[in-house]
Write a protein that holds these residues in place. Structure first.
Motif, short mmCIF file in Angstrom:
data_model
loop_
_atom_site.label_atom_id
_atom_site.label_comp_id
_atom_site.label_asym_id
_atom_site.label_seq_id
_atom_site.Cartn_x
_atom_site.Cartn_y
_atom_site.Cartn_z
N TYR A 14 0.86 -1.18 0.00
CA TYR A 14 0.00 0.00 0.00
C TYR A 14 0.89 1.22 0.00
O TYR A 14 1.96 1.21 0.60
CB TYR A 14 -0.88 0.04 1.25
CG TYR A 14 -2.04 -0.94 1.21
CD1 TYR A 14 -3.09 -0.77 0.31
CD2 TYR A 14 -2.07 -2.02 2.09
CE1 TYR A 14 -4.14 -1.66 0.30
CE2 TYR A 14 -3.13 -2.91 2.07
CZ TYR A 14 -4.16 -2.73 1.17
OH TYR A 14 -5.20 -3.60 1.15
N THR A 21 3.76 0.50 2.57
CA THR A 21 3.52 -0.56 3.57
C THR A 21 3.47 -1.89 2.85
O THR A 21 2.76 -2.02 1.86
CB THR A 21 2.15 -0.33 4.26
OG1 THR A 21 2.04 1.03 4.63
CG2 THR A 21 2.01 -1.23 5.48
N ALA A 23 1.85 -4.93 3.19
CA ALA A 23 0.78 -5.57 3.97
C ALA A 23 0.90 -7.09 3.89
O ALA A 23 0.68 -7.80 4.86
CB ALA A 23 -0.58 -5.11 3.48
N PRO A 42 -2.05 -10.48 14.97
CA PRO A 42 -2.33 -9.20 15.61
C PRO A 42 -2.89 -8.20 14.61
O PRO A 42 -2.81 -8.40 13.40
CB PRO A 42 -0.96 -8.75 16.12
CG PRO A 42 0.03 -9.50 15.30
CD PRO A 42 -0.60 -10.79 14.91
N SER A 43 -3.45 -7.15 15.16
CA SER A 43 -4.02 -6.10 14.31
C SER A 43 -2.92 -5.53 13.41
O SER A 43 -1.81 -5.28 13.86
CB SER A 43 -4.60 -5.02 15.21
OG SER A 43 -5.18 -4.03 14.44
N GLY A 44 -3.21 -5.37 12.15
CA GLY A 44 -2.24 -4.83 11.21
C GLY A 44 -1.36 -5.88 10.57
O GLY A 44 -0.48 -5.57 9.78
N SER A 45 -1.62 -7.15 10.88
CA SER A 45 -0.76 -8.20 10.33
C SER A 45 -1.11 -8.55 8.88
O SER A 45 -0.36 -9.25 8.21
CB SER A 45 -0.84 -9.45 11.21
OG SER A 45 -2.18 -9.88 11.31
N GLY A 46 -2.26 -8.07 8.39
CA GLY A 46 -2.60 -8.29 6.99
C GLY A 46 -3.78 -9.22 6.77
O GLY A 46 -4.04 -9.65 5.64
N LYS A 47 -4.54 -9.53 7.84
CA LYS A 47 -5.65 -10.48 7.71
C LYS A 47 -6.73 -9.98 6.75
O LYS A 47 -7.14 -10.70 5.83
CB LYS A 47 -6.28 -10.73 9.10
CG LYS A 47 -5.30 -11.24 10.15
CD LYS A 47 -5.99 -11.59 11.45
CE LYS A 47 -6.62 -10.41 12.16
NZ LYS A 47 -5.64 -9.37 12.60
N SER A 48 -7.15 -8.73 6.97
CA SER A 48 -8.21 -8.20 6.10
C SER A 48 -7.72 -8.12 4.66
O SER A 48 -8.47 -8.44 3.71
CB SER A 48 -8.62 -6.80 6.56
OG SER A 48 -9.20 -6.87 7.84
N THR A 49 -6.48 -7.69 4.50
CA THR A 49 -5.92 -7.59 3.15
C THR A 49 -5.97 -8.94 2.44
O THR A 49 -6.39 -9.03 1.28
CB THR A 49 -4.46 -7.09 3.23
OG1 THR A 49 -4.45 -5.84 3.94
CG2 THR A 49 -3.86 -6.90 1.86
N1 LIG Z 1 -6.14 0.85 2.04
C1 LIG Z 1 -4.96 0.86 2.70
N2 LIG Z 1 -4.05 1.83 2.47
C2 LIG Z 1 -2.87 1.85 3.09
N3 LIG Z 1 -2.51 0.95 3.97
C3 LIG Z 1 -3.35 -0.06 4.27
C4 LIG Z 1 -4.63 -0.15 3.64
N4 LIG Z 1 -5.26 -1.25 4.12
C5 LIG Z 1 -4.42 -1.81 5.00
N5 LIG Z 1 -3.27 -1.09 5.09
C6 LIG Z 1 -2.13 -1.45 5.91
O1 LIG Z 1 -1.78 -2.80 5.64
C7 LIG Z 1 -1.46 -3.46 6.83
C8 LIG Z 1 -2.37 -4.66 7.02
O2 LIG Z 1 -3.65 -4.19 7.30
P1 LIG Z 1 -4.92 -5.15 7.50
O3 LIG Z 1 -4.93 -6.14 6.40
O4 LIG Z 1 -6.11 -4.33 7.67
O5 LIG Z 1 -4.57 -5.89 8.85
P2 LIG Z 1 -5.51 -6.65 9.88
O6 LIG Z 1 -6.80 -6.91 9.21
O7 LIG Z 1 -4.76 -7.88 10.20
O8 LIG Z 1 -5.66 -5.77 11.05
C9 LIG Z 1 -1.57 -2.43 7.94
O9 LIG Z 1 -0.28 -1.93 8.20
C10 LIG Z 1 -2.47 -1.39 7.39
O10 LIG Z 1 -2.13 -0.14 7.93
#
Ligand SMILES: Nc1ncnc2c1ncn2[C@@H]1O[C@H](COP(=O)(O)OP(=O)(O)O)[C@@H](O)[C@H]1O
Ligand SMILES: [Mg+2]
Lengths: 235, 405
Positions: A14, A21, A23, A42-49
């Motif tokens: 990203y 970043t 991700a 943990p939060s920010g580890s990339g799960k949602s991505t």
């Molecule tokens: N749209 C985006 N733009 C920039 N950075 C992003 C975006 N979405 C996620 N990130 C970054 O990618 C990393 C993984 O995020 P995310 O997948 O949301 O983690 P999780 O779901 O595990 O909390 C984080 O560092 C987050 O800040």
């Protein structure tokens, strides 16, 4: 068993320059039909991505993503939409439902997009709503339902079209632990009885324990890729 | 659950905003309908005044008469024209014209003499009732004269005044005689006001020694026969004569009608566009508030077109509801304006535009087209106005939309 998800060296960046970043940093993952797999981290580890990429909502920076046998990068946005509609189910953290639609209308949304005739659609949705324990609440609006009931509607909506894979991003994060456990029981039962394949993220210990297979995501890399029947057995 | 039902439910998520936009659409539609009706009423009034008073819908003259008004350029066979009109039940009045001088005491003025048949004029036109004072000419010739308003004023003539008349007769002799003023016309257009002196046809023939010369036949069906049918009829009955419709005879009235027509459309379109802006703003706000929902719908497989359809349907419901309410209000307003009208006499007594006198009570007309056109336009504008917000919603990135706080 059929392979539903096949990820090879998937990365996702990203931003750029200072804000760059990583991700995801090279994820390899195979999910077979019928799995009930959790992804912890943990939060920010990339799960949602990762879930968004598997769901065709987002595109990887590099690597191969095969979902239901199809290479994601070869598909147009419209084709991705059709893949989501016909082969995938989604459950989000919260505020999953459309507030102006009743439980039944929310749950039948995907079938409506698919053009399933009204009578058949209604019958299937009622059946599934009963299965998730919402019999009698079909005509309620989301605001008239508890958080747990709303997530049950979301689960019903995700499985009613009998997708190849249900993706759930921290589905229990916004409900109390007792409700969370009940939701997990429900998904588990749907997995065992209907053979629905689940892949969900969580950062709750209790949820991880219920998974048949547990992945550990850390800084965009999968640390533990093993089957986790043993973890389940310690329950 | 179709897009329209969905749109309906979404609209009532913000009752106040929807209510305000609804009121704007409703009022714009109503105002447009009522003002369209008023303008149309004014135009019909202008046209019927212009035609029913004295001009008629179509006039027939000898070729070249309109260019120089010579007493010798008379119609070849006026009887054929009158006969053709009679067969179609169209009233017609034959007229003779000549020029001369009139004097009352020391005041004198030039006048255009109209030799009219009082019975035909009564049957065809409103002029006989259009008197400020006195009476119209009687059926028998008695050397009476009816004067235009300004002519009477400049002669300081009153009912009963004796008028000395001097004319150049058709045989070259000088005709003169004494007439009595029997009536004075109300305002009837500038040229009539200034120089018309109406006398009985028999008196005219005697005064001008004009024989059976007839210079004009004016036909008036009072809107019963369409203009093109009327001219067609006459071109068959009198192919060699000059046939002119009121639009050609009074181009200023015709132009005014066209101008007002254009004006009302420009005015109306501005109103509708303003209402369309209201719809656009509402839909922009509504879609902005619902970004997360659009993201979820897209994740579930809704196509961009599906989302555009939903947003457009919502705007259509809004515009349709506003238009229906506006039509009810507009019809009620138009009905009132048709029955009661606007009384302009506080601003002016009788007034005239382009030489045509107007009644001070301004009434609207009601016709299907003035209801349908604004309503349909409002619906189209409402839906078109929603396409921009709809396109924004359709193009949303589902990931960003869903993960919006
Ligand atoms: N749209 C985006 N733009 C920039 N950075 C992003 C975006 N979405 C996620 N990130 C970054 O990618 C990393 C993984 O995020 P995310 O997948 O949301 O983690 P999780 O779901 O595990 O909390 C984080 O560092 C987050 O800040
Ligand atoms: Mg997350």
């Amino acid at each position: 068993m059929a392979t539903i998800v096949n990820l090879q060296e998937v990365t996702k960046d990203y931003g750029q320059g200072q804000a760059l970043t990583h991700a995801l940093r090279g994820v390899n993952l195979i999910i077979e039909a019928g799995e009930f797999t959790a992804m912890a981290g943990p939060s920010g580890s990339g799960k949602s991505t990762l879930l968004n990429i598997i769901g065709g909502l987002d595109r990887p920076t590099s690597g191969r993503v095969l979902v239901d046998g199809r290479e994601i990068k070869d598909l147009s946005n419209t084709e991705l939409g059709l893949l989501r509609r016909d082969r995938l189910g989604f459950i989000f953290q919260s505020y999953n439902l459309i507030p102006v639609l009743t439980a039944l209308e929310n749950a039948e949304y995907v079938l409506m997009l698919q053009g399933v005739p009204t009578a058949e659609r209604r019958a299937r949705v009622r059946e599934v709503l009963a299965e998730v324990g919402l019999e009698g609440l079909e005509d309620r609006y989301p605001r008239q339902l508890s958080g747990g009931q709303q997530q049950r509607v979301a689960i019903a909506r995700a499985i009613v079209s009998e997708p190849a894979l249900v993706l759930a991003d921290e589905p229990t994060a916004n409900v109390d632990s007792k409700t969370g456990k009940a939701l997990l029981d429900l998904m588990h039962r749907l997995n065992e009885e209907k053979g629905a394949t689940f892949f969900f993220s969580t950062h709750e210990e209790a949820v991880m324990k219920r998974a048949r297979r547990l992945l550990q995501l850390e800084d965009g890399i999968i640390r533990n890729n093993g089957a986790t029947a043993d973890i389940r057995n310690t329950e | 659950m179709n897009s329209l039902q969905y749109g309906w439910r979404n609209l009532w998520r913000n009752t106040r905003r929807t209510g305000i936009t609804l009121a704007a659409v409703c009022l714009s539609t109503a105002i447009l309908m009522a003002s369209y009706g008023l303008m149309d009423g004014l135009m019909q009034h202008a046209v019927s005044n212009a035609t029913n008073l004295v001009v008629g819908e179509v006039q027939v003259h000898a070729q070249g008469y309109l260019a120089d008004h010579s007493i010798y350029k008379a119609l070849n066979e006026p009887d054929l024209i009158l006969e053709a009109a009679k067969q179609k039940n169209v009233a017609a009045a034959p007229r003779r014209y000549g020029y001369g001088l009139v004097a009352v005491g020391t005041k004198s003025a030039g006048a255009r003499f109209w030799g009219v048949e009082p019975a035909s004029e009564r049957a065809t036109f409103d002029l006989a009732q259009h008197l400020q004072e006195g009476r119209f000419l009687s059926e028998t010739a008695r050397r009476g004269v009816v004067l235009g308003q300004k002519l009477a004023r400049s002669l300081q003539a009153q009912i009963g005044s004796e008028i000395v008349v001097v004319v150049q007769a058709a045989d070259g002799s000088l005709g003169n005689d004494l007439y009595t003023v029997t009536g004075i016309l109300k305002a009837a257009g500038d040229s009539i006001d200034r120089n018309a002196a109406l006398i009985h046809a028999e008196d005219f023939v005697e005064l001008f020694v004009s024989g059976d010369r007839i210079h004009e036949v004016a036909l008036n069906s009072r809107g019963m026969v369409p203009l093109d049918k009327l001219t067609e009829l006459l071109s068959i009955a009198a192919p060699e004569e000059e046939i002119k419709s009121w639009r050609q005879l009074m181009p200023e009235v015709s132009d005014m009608v066209n101008l007002f027509d254009a004006f009302i459309w420009i005015f109306g379109l501005i109103f509708l566009l303003a209402a369309g802006m209201g719809v656009m703003n509402t839909m922009l706000m509504a879609t902005y508030e619902r970004i997360r929902e659009f993201g979820i719908l897209k994740a579930l497989g809704a196509t961009p077109w599906g989302i555009i359809r939903d947003v457009a349907a919502e705007a259509l419901v809004l515009a349709a509801l506003g238009t229906v309410l506006g039509t009810i209000l507009g019809l009620a307003g138009s009905y009132y304006l048709q029955q009661v009208g606007l009384d302009l006499s506080i601003f002016a007594g009788t007034y005239s535009v382009g030489g045509v006198a107007f009644n001070p009570i301004w009434r609207a007309t009601i016709s299907p087209k003035m209801v349908l056109i604004p309503a349909v336009l409002m619906l189209i504008i409402g839906v078109v106005a929603s396409l921009y917000p709809a396109a924004l919603a359709a193009r949303l990135d589902p990931v960003k939309a869903i993960h919006r706080p």
